[in-house]
Design a protein around this motif. Structure first.
Motif, PDB file in Angstrom:
ATOM      1  N   PHE A 111      -6.670  -7.461  15.056  1.00  9.32           N
ATOM      2  CA  PHE A 111      -6.020  -7.379  13.736  1.00  9.32           C
ATOM      3  C   PHE A 111      -4.602  -6.872  13.906  1.00  9.32           C
ATOM      4  CE2 PHE A 111      -8.042  -3.056  13.922  1.00  9.32           C
ATOM      5  CZ  PHE A 111      -6.893  -2.288  13.804  1.00  9.32           C
ATOM      6  N   ALA A 112      -3.812  -7.048  12.862  1.00  6.47           N
ATOM      7  CA  ALA A 112      -2.482  -6.445  12.824  1.00  6.47           C
ATOM      8  C   ALA A 112      -2.256  -5.899  11.434  1.00  6.47           C
ATOM      9  CB  ALA A 112      -1.422  -7.485  13.149  1.00  6.47           C
ATOM     10  N   MET A 113      -1.634  -4.724  11.358  1.00 10.55           N
ATOM     11  CA  MET A 113      -1.283  -4.229  10.033  1.00 10.55           C
ATOM     12  C   MET A 113       0.225  -4.011   9.960  1.00 10.55           C
ATOM     13  SD  MET A 113      -2.905  -0.422  10.046  1.00 10.55           S
ATOM     14  CE  MET A 113      -4.529  -0.648  10.705  1.00 10.55           C
ATOM     15  N   GLY A 114       0.772  -4.231   8.789  1.00  6.67           N
ATOM     16  CA  GLY A 114       2.210  -4.081   8.585  1.00  6.67           C
ATOM     17  C   GLY A 114       2.510  -2.634   8.247  1.00  6.67           C
ATOM     18  N   LEU A 115       3.326  -1.990   9.105  1.00  5.99           N
ATOM     19  CA  LEU A 115       3.507  -0.546   8.931  1.00  5.99           C
ATOM     20  C   LEU A 115       4.370  -0.177   7.729  1.00  5.99           C
ATOM     21  CD1 LEU A 115       3.668   0.704  12.619  1.00  5.99           C
ATOM     22  CD2 LEU A 115       1.724   0.355  11.093  1.00  5.99           C
ATOM     23  N   GLU A 116       5.299  -1.068   7.334  1.00  8.01           N
ATOM     24  CA  GLU A 116       6.064  -0.783   6.116  1.00  8.01           C
ATOM     25  C   GLU A 116       5.110  -0.676   4.934  1.00  8.01           C
ATOM     26  OE1 GLU A 116       7.027  -2.858   8.406  1.00  8.01           O
ATOM     27  OE2 GLU A 116       9.057  -2.230   8.949  1.00  8.01           O
ATOM     28  N   ARG A 117       4.139  -1.596   4.889  1.00  5.08           N
ATOM     29  CA  ARG A 117       3.194  -1.583   3.754  1.00  5.08           C
ATOM     30  C   ARG A 117       2.254  -0.381   3.839  1.00  5.08           C
ATOM     31  NH1 ARG A 117       1.990  -8.077   2.918  1.00  5.08           N
ATOM     32  NH2 ARG A 117       4.172  -8.670   3.232  1.00  5.08           N
ATOM     33  N   VAL A 118       1.815  -0.045   5.061  1.00 12.31           N
ATOM     34  CA  VAL A 118       0.933   1.111   5.205  1.00 12.31           C
ATOM     35  C   VAL A 118       1.667   2.382   4.753  1.00 12.31           C
ATOM     36  CG1 VAL A 118      -0.321   2.563   6.853  1.00 12.31           C
ATOM     37  CG2 VAL A 118      -0.444   0.076   7.062  1.00 12.31           C
ATOM     38  N   LEU A 119       2.941   2.513   5.162  1.00 19.42           N
ATOM     39  CA  LEU A 119       3.706   3.696   4.760  1.00 19.42           C
ATOM     40  C   LEU A 119       3.904   3.758   3.249  1.00 19.42           C
ATOM     41  CD1 LEU A 119       6.738   4.561   7.063  1.00 19.42           C
ATOM     42  CD2 LEU A 119       4.826   6.013   6.375  1.00 19.42           C
ATOM     43  N   SER A 120       4.154   2.605   2.630  1.00 24.56           N
ATOM     44  CA  SER A 120       4.383   2.652   1.181  1.00 24.56           C
ATOM     45  C   SER A 120       3.079   3.013   0.464  1.00 24.56           C
ATOM     46  CB  SER A 120       4.983   1.346   0.663  1.00 24.56           C
ATOM     47  OG  SER A 120       4.005   0.332   0.632  1.00 24.56           O
ATOM     48  N   ILE A 121       1.942   2.591   1.014  1.00 28.06           N
ATOM     49  CA  ILE A 121       0.654   2.976   0.428  1.00 28.06           C
ATOM     50  C   ILE A 121       0.453   4.488   0.577  1.00 28.06           C
ATOM     51  CG2 ILE A 121      -1.854   2.801   0.729  1.00 28.06           C
ATOM     52  CD1 ILE A 121      -1.356  -0.159   1.568  1.00 28.06           C
ATOM     53  N   PRO A 137      -3.794   2.058  -8.627  1.00 29.56           N
ATOM     54  CA  PRO A 137      -4.458   2.430  -9.875  1.00 29.56           C
ATOM     55  C   PRO A 137      -4.290   1.383 -10.981  1.00 29.56           C
ATOM     56  CG  PRO A 137      -3.221   4.289  -8.994  1.00 29.56           C
ATOM     57  CD  PRO A 137      -2.921   3.115  -8.119  1.00 29.56           C
ATOM     58  N   ASP A 138      -3.140   0.667 -10.977  1.00 25.25           N
ATOM     59  CA  ASP A 138      -2.943  -0.358 -12.016  1.00 25.25           C
ATOM     60  C   ASP A 138      -3.613  -1.687 -11.641  1.00 25.25           C
ATOM     61  OD1 ASP A 138      -1.366  -1.386 -10.019  1.00 25.25           O
ATOM     62  OD2 ASP A 138       0.513  -1.335 -11.145  1.00 25.25           O
ATOM     63  N   GLY A 139      -4.386  -1.675 -10.548  1.00 23.67           N
ATOM     64  CA  GLY A 139      -5.142  -2.866 -10.184  1.00 23.67           C
ATOM     65  C   GLY A 139      -4.392  -3.812  -9.267  1.00 23.67           C
ATOM     66  N   GLU A 140      -3.122  -3.491  -8.959  1.00 19.45           N
ATOM     67  CA  GLU A 140      -2.366  -4.418  -8.119  1.00 19.45           C
ATOM     68  C   GLU A 140      -2.860  -4.374  -6.674  1.00 19.45           C
ATOM     69  OE1 GLU A 140       2.001  -5.880  -6.883  1.00 19.45           O
ATOM     70  OE2 GLU A 140       1.906  -3.982  -7.957  1.00 19.45           O
ATOM     71  N   ARG A 141      -3.073  -5.586  -6.103  1.00 14.55           N
ATOM     72  CA  ARG A 141      -3.593  -5.693  -4.736  1.00 14.55           C
ATOM     73  C   ARG A 141      -2.458  -5.908  -3.746  1.00 14.55           C
ATOM     74  NH1 ARG A 141      -8.655  -8.092  -3.561  1.00 14.55           N
ATOM     75  NH2 ARG A 141      -7.550  -9.583  -2.284  1.00 14.55           N
ATOM     76  N   LEU A 142      -2.530  -5.206  -2.636  1.00 13.12           N
ATOM     77  CA  LEU A 142      -1.550  -5.399  -1.579  1.00 13.12           C
ATOM     78  C   LEU A 142      -2.295  -5.563  -0.262  1.00 13.12           C
ATOM     79  CD1 LEU A 142       1.445  -5.342  -0.578  1.00 13.12           C
ATOM     80  CD2 LEU A 142       1.134  -2.905  -0.192  1.00 13.12           C
ATOM     81  N   VAL A 143      -2.117  -6.751   0.338  1.00 18.33           N
ATOM     82  CA  VAL A 143      -2.729  -6.972   1.649  1.00 18.33           C
ATOM     83  C   VAL A 143      -1.833  -6.308   2.682  1.00 18.33           C
ATOM     84  CG1 VAL A 143      -3.454  -8.694   3.335  1.00 18.33           C
ATOM     85  CG2 VAL A 143      -3.712  -9.162   0.899  1.00 18.33           C
ATOM     86  N   CYS A 144      -2.356  -5.306   3.390  1.00 20.97           N
ATOM     87  CA  CYS A 144      -1.494  -4.608   4.352  1.00 20.97           C
ATOM     88  C   CYS A 144      -1.859  -4.948   5.792  1.00 20.97           C
ATOM     89  CB  CYS A 144      -1.515  -3.114   4.112  1.00 20.97           C
ATOM     90  SG  CYS A 144      -3.139  -2.373   4.221  1.00 20.97           S
ATOM     91  N   GLY A 145      -2.899  -5.744   5.981  1.00 16.17           N
ATOM     92  CA  GLY A 145      -3.240  -6.121   7.350  1.00 16.17           C
ATOM     93  C   GLY A 145      -4.317  -7.172   7.345  1.00 16.17           C
TER      94      GLY A 145
END
Ligand code: ATP
Ligand code: MG
Length: 447
Positions: A306-316, A276-284
């Motif tokens: 493709f590969a996605m990082g599960l730590e980042r997916v979980l935090s999202i 919501p604050d506009g911060e971008r996170l590439v998760c995969g």
């Protein structure tokens, strides 16, 4: 001795209260890939170092700085896998899978190791879920893989993830584009970071991937690869987009995406979450790779994955408040008083477990009061207390921890059936209550 009680830097324990989330996430992703025909492959944690230096590319950060490489007792150089694509490709070649029915569709769910500076969403050991599709040069394969990436976020209930796609063209387009990039960046030799100056000589595309703010600013003005695509690559990229549009899969064309690995040709993409604050996170991320299989000694075979990082997916998922299935707790706790009752409790708990119930009995020799406290703590739904009287009568009370209601239960062959019926009856009563709260008519008034 503090190191005995602290995990190595950049690693993370996943404690029992978190594992249900991980199990749900991993199962959901593997099953979603299965719907698309991807079957799971499990590969070794380490490989010959050369596999990665050749396939990932020796101008990449991963190979230059981040690999966990060591010499084993047999004097071989081995490396903990920094990613999954190389190992899957090696295994597919080794076992002749690329000679079978194509396309070959593989999924994986692995830990990866990279010697990086740990920070938010960045670990030295982390988890990746990924897929690879081999054998199809067609844009149909690109859109299939992108559709799967999109579906993964859909089924997990993640809203604010977008697919950003780009084309890196074929080696022909790349040659012309690389020259254009060189001409552009050469004007900024004085301002680029030292790593980028090296990159400029070895692989100018890498400069576009630099994370330093100044280099990013310079890169923003660089020529776009899309203007250097040959007709074939242009048509390929267009068809990928047409297919995504036809399947109503949202995407954005983002000409600055190059990805961190050297093996990509034509389509590349990233999965980007915007908070919501506009911060971008590439998760995969992922893309198409032409030369990889050949580089490893196989016949020319196209791949895309493709590969996605599960730590980042979980935090999202946590940040977005996504639903996770409720945690399983103990169905029945059988408390006991005295040795004989303790044995009976064990026997009955075992019977329940063999029927698929979550059941436990005392293992600590504690008082009934302490056992009840424990049952409460672990969230037991029902308890039974066994003492001499119950053993003599061959009957006890099954007590609901939620509403305190009790039902008699015989300690004989009917035991687990009675447990089942009582749980079902109570669940039904709860349903009726919920229906009444919603203003729905009771069951016997419906047809
Ligand atoms: P980044 O730009 O964040 O370093 P990358 O381009 O190195 O990512 P890939 O090699 O494409 O990442 O790996 C795919 C995904 O794996 C990333 O999008 C990220 O979610 C995850 N990932 C990569 N490195 C790490 C790490 N050190 N810790 C946790 N997750 C990681
Ligand atoms: Mg990285």
């Amino acid at each position: 001795m503090a190191y005995l009680t602290s995990a190595p830097r950049g690693t993370k324990d996943i404690l029992p209260e978190e594992t249900p989330k991980w199990q749900y996430l991993e199962k959901t992703l593997l099953e979603t890939a299965e719907l698309f025909g991807f079957r799971e492959m499990r590969i070794p944690t380490f490989e010959h170092t050369e596999l990665f230096s050749r396939s990932v590319g020796d101008t990449t950060d991963v190979v230059q700085k981040e690999m966990y490489t060591f010499t084993d007792k047999g004097d071989r150089s081995v490396t903990l896998r920094p990613e999954g694509t190389a190992g899957v490709a090696r295994a597919a070649l080794e076992h002749g899978l690329l000679g079978d029915a194509l396309p070959l569709k593989i999924s994986y769910d692995i830990t990866c190791f990279r010697y990086e500076k740990p920070g938010s969403g960045r670990y030295r050991e982390f988890h990746q879920f990924g897929v690879e599709l081999y054998g199809s040069p067609s844009p149909a394969a690109d859109s299939e893989v992108l559709a799967l990436a999109y579906e993964c976020f859909q089924v997990l209930g993640i809203q604010n993830v977008a697919l950003e796609i780009n084309s890196l063209g074929c080696p022909e387009c790349r040659k012309r584009y690389t020259q254009a990039l060189l001409d552009y960046f050469n004007q900024y030799r004085g301002s680029l970071c030292s790593t980028c100056l090296e990159r400029l000589d070895r692989n100018p595309l890498r400069v576009l991937d630099c994370k330093s703010p100044e280099d990013k600013r310079i890169a923003a003005g660089a020529p776009s690869i899309l203007e250097y695509l040959c007709d074939g690559c242009k048509a390929h990229f267009q068809e990928v987009q047409d297919r995504l549009t036809a399947a109503e899969i949202p995407f954005r064309v983002e000409p600055t995406i190059v990805r961190g690995l050297d093996y990509y040709t034509r389509t590349v993409f990233e999965m980007v979450h915007t908070a919501p604050d506009g911060e971008r996170l590439v998760c995969g991320g992922g893309g198409r790779y032409g030369g990889l299989i050949e580089e490893l000694g196989g016949n020319p075979t196209e791949g895309i994955g493709f590969a996605m990082g599960l730590e980042r997916v979980l935090s999202i998922m946590t940040a977005e408040g996504c639903d996770f299935p409720p945690e399983q707790t103990c169905d029945v706790y059988i408390a006991s008083m005295g040795a004989a009752a303790g044995v009976k409790a064990f026997q009955l708990a075992n019977l329940l477990r063999s029927e698929g119930f979550f059941a436990q009995s005392d293992l600590m020799g504690r008082s009934v009061k302490a056992q009840m406290k424990y049952a409460n703590k672990i969230g037991a739904k029902y308890v039974i207390v066994l003492g001499d009287t119950e053993l003599e009568k061959g009957e006890a009370q099954l007590k609901s921890m939620r509403n305190g209601g009790t039902s008699p239960i015989k300690l004989d062959a009917s035991f687990s059936d009675t447990v089942y019926e009582t749980i079902m009856e109570n669940a039904y009563a709860d349903l009726e209550e919920a229906a009444a709260e919603l203003g729905l008519p009771p069951q016997d008034h419906r047809h």
